[in-house]
Write an enzyme that holds these catalytic residues in place. Structure first.
Site, PDB file in Angstrom:
ATOM      1  N   SER A 145      -6.273  -3.595 -13.964  1.00  0.00           N
ATOM      2  CA  SER A 145      -5.215  -4.614 -13.679  1.00  0.00           C
ATOM      3  C   SER A 145      -5.279  -5.805 -14.539  1.00  0.00           C
ATOM      4  CB  SER A 145      -4.961  -4.853 -12.139  1.00  0.00           C
ATOM      5  OG  SER A 145      -4.148  -5.992 -12.089  1.00  0.00           O
ATOM      6  N   TYR A 158      -8.913  -8.402  -4.217  1.00  0.00           N
ATOM      7  CA  TYR A 158      -8.228  -7.269  -5.303  1.00  0.00           C
ATOM      8  C   TYR A 158      -8.710  -7.571  -6.746  1.00  0.00           C
ATOM      9  CZ  TYR A 158      -4.702  -4.651  -7.809  1.00  0.00           C
ATOM     10  OH  TYR A 158      -4.152  -3.659  -8.621  1.00  0.00           O
TER      11      TYR A 158
END
Length: 246
Positions: A145, A158
């Protein structure tokens, strides 16, 4: 990225294939002539997707998959090998993103992210690596990501998991001379990830940001590009995000 695959007909395993980037990747790769094995916990969805791909002239199969369970991942890989005779590519796509501030102390959600986003990637690598080594070839595509390149409020855990995915990928790449390793780092993408955010305020803020999100097929196109390169070319990392994302 619309470059067609150079080398079609590979056997590609996609985790988290029931929606979002995983489903888009399955559709894109099947359309490029690859044989795809779809894995997810929601078997009704991957079964329906596999049926759609076959109806469109592609070659696809599916199996229930829980990436947090090593034996489930191994069974998924064995099923693909039994079905197609080999495994050329693993797309480690399954992931969760229950964002929250650290002081909310959502420890169960932290652990879930670690289990799926990190341990799930490791399980995928552990399941395919012996087979790919024996074949003398293979390709591991790990979905990270842009949060693996930066840290924002509510995304600390995350981001930590996605930084870990990039570190694991680079380690595998450096240890490999017969395997290709690619990291795909998407920015804001239309998917169901925001639905897993239990903090109402954070979910609403995330949904607002997703108004500029790109379609999942944009990420699938990047994966197709990396998979389709000649064996001697390893696309190590691609960052793909909406033009409007800061």
């Amino acid at each position: 990225m619309t470059v067609p695959s150079v080398s079609a007909g590979k056997v590609v395993l996609v985790t988290g294939a029931s929606s979002g980037i995983g489903a888009a990747t399955a559709r894109r790769l099947a359309a490029s002539g690859h044989r795809v094995m779809l894995g997810a916990r929601r078997t009704d969805r991957v079964a329906a997707l596999a049926e759609d791909l076959r109806a469109a002239g592609g070659e696809a199969d599916h199996r229930e998959l829980d990436v947090t369970d090593l034996e489930s991942v191994r069974a998924f890989v064995r099923a693909a090998q039994d079905r197609y005779g080999r495994v050329d590519v693993l797309v480690n796509n399954a992931g969760v993103m229950p964002l929250s501030s650290l002081d909310a102390l959502k420890v169960d959600e932290w652990n879930r992210m670690i289990d799926v986003n990190v341990r799930g990637v490791l399980h995928g690598i552990a399941a395919v690596l012996p087979l790919m080594r024996a074949q003398g070839s293979g390709h591991v595509v790990n979905i990270a990501s842009v949060s693996g390149h930066r840290v924002d409020p509510t995304a600390a855990v995350y981001s930590a998991t996605k930084f870990a995915v990039r570190a694991l990928s680079e380690g595998l790449r450096q240890e490999s001379r017969d395997l290709r390793v690619t990291v795909i780092s998407p920015g804001l993408t239309r998917s169901e990830l925001a639905e897993g955010i239990s903090d109402t305020a954070v979910r609403e803020a995330t949904e607002d940001m997703l108004k500029i999100a790109m379609p999942a097929d944009a990420v699938a196109a990047a994966i197709d590009y990396a998979v389709g390169q000649p064996a001697e070319v390893d696309v190590s990392e691609i960052i793909v995000r909406p033009t409007a994302q800061g």
